[in-house]
Write a protein that holds these residues in place. Structure first.
Motif: not given
Length: 374
Positions: A248-260, A266-277, A293-294
């Motif tokens: 949801f956040l990644a597709q929002d023009p503003t929320g995207n910045y939080v994901v970025q 660069n938390n490996p566990g968190i990033n793996d979850q995000i990239f998978s989702l 940019h994301l």
């Protein structure tokens, strides 16, 4: 001209004893001709004034003194004497106007000195005045002068149970403070100065209002700053909540910045979850302004293989390559894969070469030129 010298405490106390507690506006005609000075007589503060017939009882002007540059300085010097009789009497006179002092250009300096000078009981009176029934501390936090007073209040009370007054007041107005360019600094001050246990209510509010704040132009800046400052288990809970809502956040023009921002930690566990989702969204995101940019960020980190594999499996790769934003994503994919994975790089080149004819014009030319130079 008359000169009042407060070197003798008794004379000053008698002056304060007569104070009726009525605020007098500094612009009042009764003060025309008043001459403030911040002088010293034998090391003791004093003030001089003319035309005392216009002024009346000098004790009536203490509030007004606090709202003038020299008068504020004089009262601060009196508080610096660290005589509880003086500080308590000054407190009693100005208490009803404590909020007005907080937000005044010169009164704020006197307020900041006052809260350093009074005891815990009087500090509690101040906090009750500022938070009940009206949330004055919230309004002061939005004010260009008041926010300095609130910041001083936070640092003064940081080891006192009275700090809970601040936390509760802020939690009740959390979203409004976080979306205000001035108010958000008061939340950040708490997160920086106070311990995680004291801040817990603010941590909870950050999680509760995360999605709304992330979609707000000012709120997203505050949210990222908040993520950087949250400590302990609540930080993990907040990051997990962001992961849960990442599509949801990644597709929002503003929320995207939080994901970025979270990916940038660069938390490996968190990033793996995000990239998978985010699987299945990389093509779409690549052709959006903030989304591109994301995706570029994913390519530069451990998400590169996932992104490029999605490109290779898609029949829309040529549209990405010709897009005003997508062409930069493909350029990043080509450069990163060449450095880190020759096999996937060769597959991407081969896939793009099938469409070289379509890449002769527009933004596609950037891709065609880059392929030829690699």
């Amino acid at each position: 001209m008359y000169s009042m010298d407060f070197s003798g405490i008794g004379s000053f106390e008698s002056c304060l004893d007569d104070f009726p507690g009525t605020f007098v506006n500094p612009s009042s005609p009764m003060f025309h001709g008043v001459n403030w000075s911040n002088g010293f007589s034998n090391g003791n503060p004093r003030f001089d004034f003319e035309a005392t017939s216009n002024v009346g009882n000098p004790s009536n002007i203490v509030i007004t003194m606090a709202m003038t540059e020299h008068g504020s300085e004089l009262l601060q010097e009196l508080l610096s004497l660290k005589d509880s009789r003086i500080s308590n009497r000054i407190f009693n006179m100005v208490f009803e106007f404590i909020f007005e002092l907080m937000i005044h250009q010169f009164g704020r300096y006197f307020f900041q000195k006052l809260i350093e000078s009074v005891d815990e009981n009087r500090l509690q009176m101040i906090m009750e005045k500022l938070t009940v029934p009206e949330n004055h501390i919230y309004h002061a936090s939005l004010h260009k002068y008041g926010n300095f007073s609130v910041k001083k209040l936070i640092t003064t009370l940081k080891r006192s149970p009275l700090i809970t007054y601040v936390i509760k007041a802020f939690s009740n107005k959390f979203e409004k403070l976080m979306t205000d360019p001035t108010g958000r600094y008061m939340i950040m001050e708490c997160l920086e100065v106070l311990d995680s246990r004291t801040n817990d209510l603010l941590y909870v509010r950050a999680m509760e209002r995360c999605l709304e704040l992330s979609r707000h132009e000012q709120g997203v800046v505050s949210m990222n700053a908040c993520i950087a400052r949250i400590k302990g288990p609540r930080r993990d809970q907040l990051l997990d909540w962001i992961c849960y809502n990442v599509r949801f956040l990644a597709q929002d023009p503003t929320g995207n910045y939080v994901v970025q921002y979270v990916i940038g930690l660069n938390n490996p566990g968190i990033n793996d979850q995000i990239f998978s989702l985010l699987d299945g969204l990389y093509v779409k995101l690549s052709m959006a302004k903030t989304g591109s940019h994301l995706v570029e960020q994913c390519l530069r980190l451990s998400g590169m293989n996932r992104v490029i594999n999605e490109f290779l499996a898609s029949n829309r790769l040529v549209f990405v390559a010709k897009d005003r934003y997508g062409n930069y994503v493909i350029q990043t994919a080509l450069k990163e894969s060449k450095k880190r994975n020759g096999r996937i790089h060769a597959s991407l080149i081969m896939k793009l070469e099938e469409h070289l004819g379509c890449l002769r014009h527009g933004y596609g030319r950037n891709i065609r030129t880059l392929i030829q130079s690699l």
